[in-house]
Design a protein around this motif. Structure first.
Motif, PDB file in Angstrom:
ATOM      1  N   VAL A 481      51.890  79.553  14.797  1.00  0.00           N
ATOM      2  CA  VAL A 481      50.477  79.202  14.998  1.00  0.00           C
ATOM      3  C   VAL A 481      49.713  79.308  13.684  1.00  0.00           C
ATOM      4  O   VAL A 481      48.847  78.475  13.381  1.00  0.00           O
ATOM      5  CB  VAL A 481      49.845  80.112  16.074  1.00  0.00           C
ATOM      6  N   ALA A 482      50.039  80.297  12.884  1.00  0.00           N
ATOM      7  CA  ALA A 482      49.335  80.497  11.608  1.00  0.00           C
ATOM      8  C   ALA A 482      49.544  79.315  10.669  1.00  0.00           C
ATOM      9  O   ALA A 482      48.662  78.999   9.852  1.00  0.00           O
ATOM     10  CB  ALA A 482      49.799  81.795  10.955  1.00  0.00           C
ATOM     11  N   ARG A 483      50.706  78.663  10.748  1.00  0.00           N
ATOM     12  CA  ARG A 483      50.990  77.539   9.860  1.00  0.00           C
ATOM     13  C   ARG A 483      50.245  76.270  10.260  1.00  0.00           C
ATOM     14  O   ARG A 483      50.126  75.339   9.470  1.00  0.00           O
ATOM     15  CB  ARG A 483      52.499  77.253   9.852  1.00  0.00           C
ATOM     16  N   LEU A 484      49.770  76.209  11.501  1.00  0.00           N
ATOM     17  CA  LEU A 484      49.056  75.025  11.970  1.00  0.00           C
ATOM     18  C   LEU A 484      47.655  74.984  11.377  1.00  0.00           C
ATOM     19  O   LEU A 484      47.019  76.016  11.162  1.00  0.00           O
ATOM     20  CB  LEU A 484      48.992  75.022  13.500  1.00  0.00           C
ATOM     21  N   GLU A 485      47.156  73.786  11.147  1.00  0.00           N
ATOM     22  CA  GLU A 485      45.877  73.609  10.459  1.00  0.00           C
ATOM     23  C   GLU A 485      44.734  74.301  11.169  1.00  0.00           C
ATOM     24  O   GLU A 485      43.883  74.935  10.535  1.00  0.00           O
ATOM     25  CB  GLU A 485      45.581  72.105  10.316  1.00  0.00           C
ATOM     26  N   HIS A 486      44.690  74.171  12.484  1.00  0.00           N
ATOM     27  CA  HIS A 486      43.586  74.756  13.240  1.00  0.00           C
ATOM     28  C   HIS A 486      44.047  75.914  14.133  1.00  0.00           C
ATOM     29  O   HIS A 486      43.391  76.233  15.125  1.00  0.00           O
ATOM     30  CB  HIS A 486      42.917  73.684  14.103  1.00  0.00           C
ATOM     31  N   GLY A 487      45.161  76.515  13.806  1.00  0.00           N
ATOM     32  CA  GLY A 487      45.632  77.655  14.566  1.00  0.00           C
ATOM     33  C   GLY A 487      45.892  77.313  16.026  1.00  0.00           C
ATOM     34  O   GLY A 487      46.492  76.271  16.332  1.00  0.00           O
ATOM     35  N   ILE A 488      45.442  78.177  16.929  1.00  0.00           N
ATOM     36  CA  ILE A 488      45.693  77.937  18.360  1.00  0.00           C
ATOM     37  C   ILE A 488      44.889  76.759  18.887  1.00  0.00           C
ATOM     38  O   ILE A 488      45.118  76.302  20.015  1.00  0.00           O
ATOM     39  CB  ILE A 488      45.390  79.186  19.213  1.00  0.00           C
ATOM     40  N   TYR A 489      43.975  76.242  18.087  1.00  0.00           N
ATOM     41  CA  TYR A 489      43.179  75.078  18.504  1.00  0.00           C
ATOM     42  C   TYR A 489      43.788  73.766  17.990  1.00  0.00           C
ATOM     43  O   TYR A 489      43.190  72.707  18.127  1.00  0.00           O
ATOM     44  CB  TYR A 489      41.730  75.210  18.011  1.00  0.00           C
ATOM     45  N   SER A 490      44.964  73.845  17.417  1.00  0.00           N
ATOM     46  CA  SER A 490      45.651  72.653  16.897  1.00  0.00           C
ATOM     47  C   SER A 490      46.253  71.853  18.037  1.00  0.00           C
ATOM     48  O   SER A 490      46.763  72.412  19.024  1.00  0.00           O
ATOM     49  CB  SER A 490      46.757  73.057  15.914  1.00  0.00           C
ATOM     50  N   LEU A 498      54.375  66.981  17.852  1.00  0.00           N
ATOM     51  CA  LEU A 498      53.927  67.355  16.512  1.00  0.00           C
ATOM     52  C   LEU A 498      54.572  68.654  16.038  1.00  0.00           C
ATOM     53  O   LEU A 498      54.383  69.064  14.886  1.00  0.00           O
ATOM     54  CB  LEU A 498      52.392  67.486  16.476  1.00  0.00           C
ATOM     55  N   LEU A 499      55.341  69.299  16.928  1.00  0.00           N
ATOM     56  CA  LEU A 499      56.022  70.549  16.590  1.00  0.00           C
ATOM     57  C   LEU A 499      57.530  70.337  16.637  1.00  0.00           C
ATOM     58  O   LEU A 499      58.029  69.423  17.291  1.00  0.00           O
ATOM     59  CB  LEU A 499      55.625  71.654  17.582  1.00  0.00           C
ATOM     60  N   SER A 500      58.243  71.220  15.955  1.00  0.00           N
ATOM     61  CA  SER A 500      59.700  71.164  16.022  1.00  0.00           C
ATOM     62  C   SER A 500      60.169  71.720  17.363  1.00  0.00           C
ATOM     63  O   SER A 500      59.400  72.384  18.075  1.00  0.00           O
ATOM     64  CB  SER A 500      60.315  71.983  14.882  1.00  0.00           C
ATOM     65  N   THR A 501      61.425  71.464  17.690  1.00  0.00           N
ATOM     66  CA  THR A 501      61.972  71.966  18.954  1.00  0.00           C
ATOM     67  C   THR A 501      61.921  73.487  19.008  1.00  0.00           C
ATOM     68  O   THR A 501      61.575  74.087  20.033  1.00  0.00           O
ATOM     69  CB  THR A 501      63.422  71.484  19.149  1.00  0.00           C
ATOM     70  N   GLY A 502      62.253  74.128  17.891  1.00  0.00           N
ATOM     71  CA  GLY A 502      62.211  75.584  17.846  1.00  0.00           C
ATOM     72  C   GLY A 502      60.806  76.125  18.036  1.00  0.00           C
ATOM     73  O   GLY A 502      60.603  77.125  18.740  1.00  0.00           O
ATOM     74  N   GLU A 503      59.807  75.467  17.408  1.00  0.00           N
ATOM     75  CA  GLU A 503      58.417  75.898  17.560  1.00  0.00           C
ATOM     76  C   GLU A 503      57.947  75.733  19.008  1.00  0.00           C
ATOM     77  O   GLU A 503      57.261  76.594  19.559  1.00  0.00           O
ATOM     78  CB  GLU A 503      57.523  75.101  16.612  1.00  0.00           C
ATOM     79  N   LYS A 504      58.341  74.622  19.620  1.00  0.00           N
ATOM     80  CA  LYS A 504      57.995  74.419  21.037  1.00  0.00           C
ATOM     81  C   LYS A 504      58.645  75.483  21.910  1.00  0.00           C
ATOM     82  O   LYS A 504      58.041  75.956  22.880  1.00  0.00           O
ATOM     83  CB  LYS A 504      58.435  73.014  21.488  1.00  0.00           C
ATOM     84  N   GLN A 505      59.868  75.849  21.536  1.00  0.00           N
ATOM     85  CA  GLN A 505      60.582  76.863  22.314  1.00  0.00           C
ATOM     86  C   GLN A 505      59.861  78.209  22.262  1.00  0.00           C
ATOM     87  O   GLN A 505      59.696  78.901  23.283  1.00  0.00           O
ATOM     88  CB  GLN A 505      62.000  77.010  21.751  1.00  0.00           C
ATOM     89  N   LEU A 506      59.390  78.586  21.076  1.00  0.00           N
ATOM     90  CA  LEU A 506      58.681  79.858  20.933  1.00  0.00           C
ATOM     91  C   LEU A 506      57.379  79.864  21.730  1.00  0.00           C
ATOM     92  O   LEU A 506      57.035  80.859  22.371  1.00  0.00           O
ATOM     93  CB  LEU A 506      58.392  80.127  19.451  1.00  0.00           C
TER      94      LEU A 506
END
Length: 610
Positions: A481-490, A498-506
Motif C-alpha cells: 500500500v505504501a508503494r501506491l501513489e495514493h496509498g489505500i485510496y489508490s 493494476l497490481l501484481s498477482t502477489g500484491e492482490k494476494q496479500l
C-alpha cells in the motif's frame, strides 16, 4: 428452438409474453395506459389530416375561393400542434418504459445470478450469461415499449383508414383493401425466411461476444503463448460466418423492401385508375381522390409492420424464454422456507436471529458427486474437525482437493449424508450465516474495481482505518500500500489488474482477516507470493488462526507440517489421513509427494547457489 416450437408459439404468443413479463409491467401500468391512449390519439390525427387535404382541394382550389381560409388554417394548425405534442409525450413515455423495464430486468437477473451455486457458472460461459442479461433484456424492453406503441398506432391507422375510405367511397375502398391480404401473404413468406436468418445471426453474435470476452480476459495468456494468429483465425472464422449469414439476410430484406415498394405503387396505380374513371364520370371530386391516394400509400408501412411484428414477436419470444429460463433456474444449494423465515436470505438477512459460529465441523457419512459428474468424489466419508483444528489438504494438481472445502462452505450440497456445523446440519441455518463466518483466500485472487480501501471493506464495511492498517500489517501488506501513489485510496483497476498477482494476494489476505471469520479457507493462497513473504504470512496465519477452524489446500507441503490433520487426495478420493509424522511413517502416497517435492526444492536451491 426447433421448428415445431416456433409454429406452436404463434398460438401461445399472446398470453405467453404477458404472463412472463407481467411482473415487470405492472409497476408501470399507469405510464403504459397513458402511452396507449396517446398512441390512439396520434393515430386518429394522422387519419384526419388527409381530410383537411380533401377539403382544401375541393373547397379552395376547385371552388376557386378563399372563403373560410382563416378558420381552416387555425384548425389545421391546432391539429398539427396537437400531433406534435402527442408525438413528444408518446416518445418520452415510450423511452421511459423501455429504460425502466430494461433496468428492472437487468437488476432482477443480476440479483438472481448472485443466488445461484457454483455449478451454474461452471456449466455456462460468461458470454452466454452476458447475452441473457444484456442483449435479451434490451430486445424485450424494446418490444414492450416501442413495439407496443407502434402496434397501437399501426393497427389504429389501418382500421381507421379502411373505415374512412369505405364511408367516403365503398367501391374505390374495396379496390385498395383487396391489396392488403395479398401483400400480407407475400410479406409473410419473406419474414419467415428473415426470422430463421435473424435467429442464426443472434446465435453467432452470442458466440462472437463469448470469444471477444475470452480474447480480452485472456490477453496476457494469448501473448505469452504467442497464439495471436490462432485466436485471430478462430475469431475470423466466426465473424466470416456472421458476414455470410448477414449478407444472405440482406438479400431477402432487399427483396422484402422491393415488394413493399411494388405494393405501394400498385395500390397507387389502382387508386389513380379507378378513381380517375369515377372522377371522369363526375361521381367523385379530385380532393376525395387525393385522400384515397394518401391512405393507399399510408397503409403500406403499417401492413409491413404488422407482418414483421408477428415474426419479431416469435423471435423475441426466444429472448423471453431464455431470460425467464435464467430467472427460473434454481440453485443446487438453497435454503428451506423455514430457514429463510428465521434467518432471512442474502438480500434481507435477519442477523438478530443468527447464532454465533464456533467452528466444530463434522462430515457424517457424506457421499458426493458433482451435478454434471457420474462418479462419486466422496463415498461414506466421515471426519470430525473440532473448533480450532487446522486441516491441510494435499494432492497433485486436479486431484480434487477443493471438494471438501466446497462442501464445508456449502458451495455444493452432499449427495447423501450430512455436514454438521456446531452440531447442527448446515442446511438448518442460512448460507449467508455460514458465508459471513468464512474467510476465503483463493489461489487466483480477485479484487473488485475501486480503491484498496473499498476492497478491504468488503470484508468489514464498518472497519476503521486503524483496523485496516492492523490487518495490512498482519500479512506484511503495508509495504504494498505504501508503494501506491495514493496509498489505500489508490485505484486497483478492473479485477485488480493494476497490481501484481502477489500484491492482490496479500490484499485478499488482509480482507479475509479484517472480516474476523471463525473458519479460514486458504486455497493454495501463498502460491503467488515469494518465499520470504510467505514465511511472514505463515507466522501471522498461525497466530491469527489460533482458536479458529481452518482448511488449507497446500501446494508447498513444507507449509503444512504443523497441521492437526492432513488429508491426502488422489483421483478425487481421500487415500490417507493423519499428522505429518504419521503419514511420513506410513511411507505411502503422502510420503511420495513430500519426498518428491523435497528433492525438487533441494535441487532448486543448489542451482540457485550455482
Amino acid at each position: 428452438m426447433q421448428t415445431g416450437e416456433v409454429k406452436a408459439s404463434y398460438v401461445a404468443l399472446p398470453w405467453f409474453g404477458l404472463k412472463k413479463l407481467a411482473p415487470f409491467l405492472k409497476r408501470y401500468r399507469g405510464i403504459i395506459l397513458s402511452m396507449v391512449f396517446i398512441g390512439l390519439f396520434s393515430s386518429v390525427i394522422d387519419i384526419i389530416l388527409p381530410l383537411f387535404q380533401r377539403y382544401a382541394i375541393d373547397h379552395f382550389v376547385a371552388g376557386q375561393t378563399l372563403s373560410g381560409l382563416g378558420p381552416f388554417i387555425v384548425v389545421y394548425a391546432l391539429t398539427l400542434a396537437a400531433q406534435v405534442v402527442a408525438n413528444f409525450i408518446s416518445t418520452y413515455q415510450t423511452s421511459q418504459v423501455e429504460l425502466f423495464v430494461g433496468r428492472d430486468m437487468k437488476r432482477e437477473s443480476f440479483n438472481h445470478l448472485q443466488t445461484l451455486s457454483f455449478s451454474y457458472f461452471n456449466q455456462n460461459s460468461v458470454g452466454y450469461i452476458h447475452a441473457r442479461v444484456m442483449s435479451d433484456t434490451n430486445r424485450i424492453g424494446s418490444l414492450v415499449s416501442w413495439g407496443l406503441m407502434d402496434g397501437v398506432w399501426n393497427l389504429t391507422y389501418i382500421l381507421g383508414a379502411m373505415v374512412s375510405m369505405l364511408l367516403i367511397n365503398a367501391r374505390l375502398a374495396l379496390w385498395v383493401i383487396a391489396i392488403v391480404p395479398v401483400t400480407a401473404l407475400a410479406v409473410s413468406f419473406f419474414q419467415k425466411k428473415l426470422v430463421g436468418l435473424g435467429r442464426r445471426i443472434r446465435e453467432i453474435n452470442s458466440q462472437i461476444t463469448g470469444e471477444f470476452n475470452e480474447g480480452i480476459t485472456g490477453a496476457k495468456t494469448t501473448k505469452t503463448l504467442v497464439i495471436e494468429e490462432k485466436m485471430e483465425a478462430a475469431f475470423g472464422k466466426t465473424t466470416e460466418e456472421m458476414r455470410l449469414v448477414s449478407v444472405h439476410s440482406a438479400r431477402y430484406r432487399a427483396l422484402f423492401t422491393s415488394l413493399i415498394s411494388f405494393s405501394a405503387s400498385l395500390a397507387l396505380a389502382l387508386v389513380l385508375w379507378q378513381g380517375g374513371m369515377i372522377s371522369m364520370d363526375g361521381i367523385m371530386e379530385i380532393g376525395t381522390l387525393s385522400v384515397f391516394m394518401s391512405y393507399a400509400l399510408g397503409m403500406m408501412d403499417p401492413i409491413q409492420w404488422i407482418v414483421r411484428a408477428f415474426s419479431d414477436l416469435v423471435t423475441v419470444q426466444v429472448n423471453i424464454e431464455r431470460y425467464t429460463r435464467l430467472l427460473q433456474t434454481e440453485s443446487d444449494v438453497t435454503d428451506s422456507p423455514e430457514v429463510v423465515a428465521r434467518y432471512g436470505d442474502s438480500f434481507a438477512p435477519k442477523r438478530e436471529n443468527w447464532e454465533p459460529l464456533y467452528g466444530d465441523i463434522e462430515f457424517e457419512d457424506v457421499s458426493f458427486r458433482y451435478p454434471d459428474g457420474e462418479e462419486y468424489v466422496l463415498e461414506h466419508f466421515n471426519l470430525k474437525v473440532p473448533q480450532g483444528t487446522n486441516v491441510a489438504i494435499v494432492g497433485e494438481t486436479g486431484a480434487g482437493k477443493s471438494t471438501l472445502v466446497n462442501l464445508v462452505c456449502r458451495f455444493y450440497e452432499p449427495t447423501s449424508g450430512r455436514i454438521l456445523i456446531d452440531g447442527r446440519d448446515a442446511r438448518a441455518r442460512s448460507q449467508l450465516w455460514l458465508h459471513s463466518n468464512i474467510g476465503y483466500v483463493l489461489q487466483t485472487p480477485h479484487l473488485f474495481s475501486g480503491t484498496v480501501l473499498e476492497n478491504l471493506r468488503y470484508g468489514k464495511p464498518d472497519a476503521t482505518l486503524e483496523e485496516i492498517e492492523a490487518a495490512l500489517k498482519s500479512v506484511s501488506a503495508e509495504d504494498v500500500v505504501a508503494r501506491l501513489e495514493h496509498g489505500i485510496y489508490s485505484d486497483v483497476g478492473e479485477g485488480g489488474d493494476l497490481l501484481s498477482t502477489g500484491e492482490k494476494q496479500l490484499l485478499s489476505f488482509a480482507r479475509a482477516i479484517l472480516a474476523d471469520p471463525r473458519i479460514f479457507v486458504l486455497d493454495e493462497a501463498t502460491s503467488s507470493i515469494d518465499t520470504v513473504t510467505e514465511q511472514k504470512i505463515q507466522h501471522a496465519i498461525e497466530t491469527l488462526m489460533h482458536g479458529r477452524t481452518s482448511f488449507v489446500i497446500a501446494h508447498r507441503l513444507s507449509t503444512i507440517r504443523n497441521a492437526d490433520v492432513i488429508l491426502a487426495v488422489k483421483d478425487g478420493k481421500i487415500v490417507e489421513r493423519g499428522t505429518h509424522a504419521e503419514l511420513l511413517g506410513k511411507k505411502g502416497y503422502y510420503y511420495t509427494l513430500y519426498m518428491r517435492q523435497f528433492e525438487e526444492e533441494a535441487v532448486g536451491a543448489v542451482l540457485k547457489k550455482a
